[in-house]
Write an enzyme that holds these catalytic residues in place. Structure first.
Site, PDB file in Angstrom:
ATOM      1  N   ALA A   1       0.865  -1.181   0.000  1.00 19.36           N
ATOM      2  CA  ALA A   1       0.000   0.000   0.000  1.00 19.36           C
ATOM      3  C   ALA A   1       0.899   1.228   0.000  1.00 19.36           C
ATOM      4  O   ALA A   1       1.803   1.338   0.831  1.00 19.36           O
ATOM      5  CB  ALA A   1      -0.911  -0.006   1.219  1.00 19.36           C
TER       6      ALA A   1
ATOM      7  N   ILE B   1       4.744  -1.206   3.094  1.00 20.47           N
ATOM      8  CA  ILE B   1       4.602   0.195   2.705  1.00 20.47           C
ATOM      9  C   ILE B   1       5.361   0.470   1.413  1.00 20.47           C
ATOM     10  O   ILE B   1       6.572   0.280   1.334  1.00 20.47           O
ATOM     11  CB  ILE B   1       5.113   1.135   3.819  1.00 20.47           C
ATOM     12  CG1 ILE B   1       4.503   0.745   5.177  1.00 20.47           C
ATOM     13  CG2 ILE B   1       4.792   2.581   3.464  1.00 20.47           C
ATOM     14  CD1 ILE B   1       2.998   0.691   5.212  1.00 20.47           C
ATOM     15  N   LYS B   2       4.628   0.932   0.425  1.00 24.86           N
ATOM     16  CA  LYS B   2       5.222   1.241  -0.872  1.00 24.86           C
ATOM     17  C   LYS B   2       5.690   2.696  -0.869  1.00 24.86           C
ATOM     18  O   LYS B   2       4.897   3.610  -0.598  1.00 24.86           O
ATOM     19  CB  LYS B   2       4.179   1.003  -1.962  1.00 24.86           C
ATOM     20  CG  LYS B   2       4.742   0.640  -3.316  1.00 24.86           C
ATOM     21  CD  LYS B   2       3.602   0.210  -4.226  1.00 24.86           C
ATOM     22  CE  LYS B   2       4.094  -0.147  -5.609  1.00 24.86           C
ATOM     23  NZ  LYS B   2       2.956  -0.410  -6.509  1.00 24.86           N
ATOM     24  N   ILE B   3       6.969   2.899  -1.160  1.00 27.65           N
ATOM     25  CA  ILE B   3       7.576   4.224  -1.074  1.00 27.65           C
ATOM     26  C   ILE B   3       8.326   4.519  -2.370  1.00 27.65           C
ATOM     27  O   ILE B   3       9.090   3.675  -2.854  1.00 27.65           O
ATOM     28  CB  ILE B   3       8.538   4.293   0.128  1.00 27.65           C
ATOM     29  CG1 ILE B   3       7.749   4.146   1.429  1.00 27.65           C
ATOM     30  CG2 ILE B   3       9.345   5.577   0.128  1.00 27.65           C
ATOM     31  CD1 ILE B   3       8.585   4.203   2.675  1.00 27.65           C
TER      32      ILE B   3
END
Length: 215
Positions: free
Chosen positions: A56, A82-84
């Protein structure tokens, strides 16, 4: 090579999960926006369907904002990753989150050097975008192969997710390149299932069976 589904469509995710071949899901703000639903609700529903990593993405552009978003997203479900985006702020956020034990998928990677930086920052996954590199006349698979080789040479634990997959040839090429994971759109996943000779074979078997079953 494992498969993740690149989708935020619940029907697609359910159908793909029934096949028994996907190990996780990747989403992004664009995919979730297409669904016209609340972001958190979509992510929660995906987590209830797929027992695996669910990426996400944060939307903040500064490190502190990314970290704050990441902490909230991580509370939704233990499987949330966590997509960064790969940028200076993203690297800083990734390093901080790694210290807190929050898993990350650093995305929008277009060079092996970027992937190496993300791994050094503590990324759990890195996502080189194969198709988008092809779009601008570069060979996306060259970048993927280079990244796999570098990670292998140095024993880097960060996993590579071949992303921006456009067609079945990308999938087999990513597997040959040594990518441990490919995240594929639902359309491409279904293209992998089907082959005209398979369909013809099934049709022929059924026809032959019909001709003898009552004898």
């Amino acid at each position: 090579m494992r498969f993740f589904l690149d989708s935020a469509n619940i029907d697609e995710i359910r159908e793909a999960n029934r096949l028994g071949v996907i190990s996780g899901v990747t989403t992004n703000p664009s995919l979730i926006a297409k669904e016209g639903r609340n972001f958190r609700e979509v992510v929660q529903e995906i987590a209830a369907i797929v027992d695996g990593p669910i990426s996400a993405e944060v939307i903040s552009t500064d490190a502190e904002g990314m970290i704050a978003e990441a902490r909230e997203l991580a509370k939704i479900h233990p499987n949330i990753v966590i997509k960064i985006p790969l940028c200076a702020a993203g690297l800083s956020a990734t390093a901080r989150l790694a210290q807190e034990g929050i898993r990350t998928n650093v995305t929008l990677i277009f060079s092996a050097n970027q992937g190496l930086l993300a791994a050094n920052a503590g990324a759990t996954y890195v996502s080189p975008f194969v198709g988008r590199l092809d779009d601008i006349g570069h060979d996306g698979m060259d970048v993927l192969r280079e990244l796999v080789e570098i990670f292998d040479i140095h024993g880097i634990a960060t996993e590579i997710i071949a992303a921006s997959i456009r067609h079945p040839v990308h999938v087999s090429a990513a597997a040959r390149a040594g990518a441990p994971i490919a995240t594929v759109p639902f359309k491409v996943l279904m293209q992998l299932v089907k082959h005209p000779l398979t369909d013809l074979g099934i049709e022929r078997f059924l026809k032959d069976w019909e001709s003898v079953k009552d004898k």
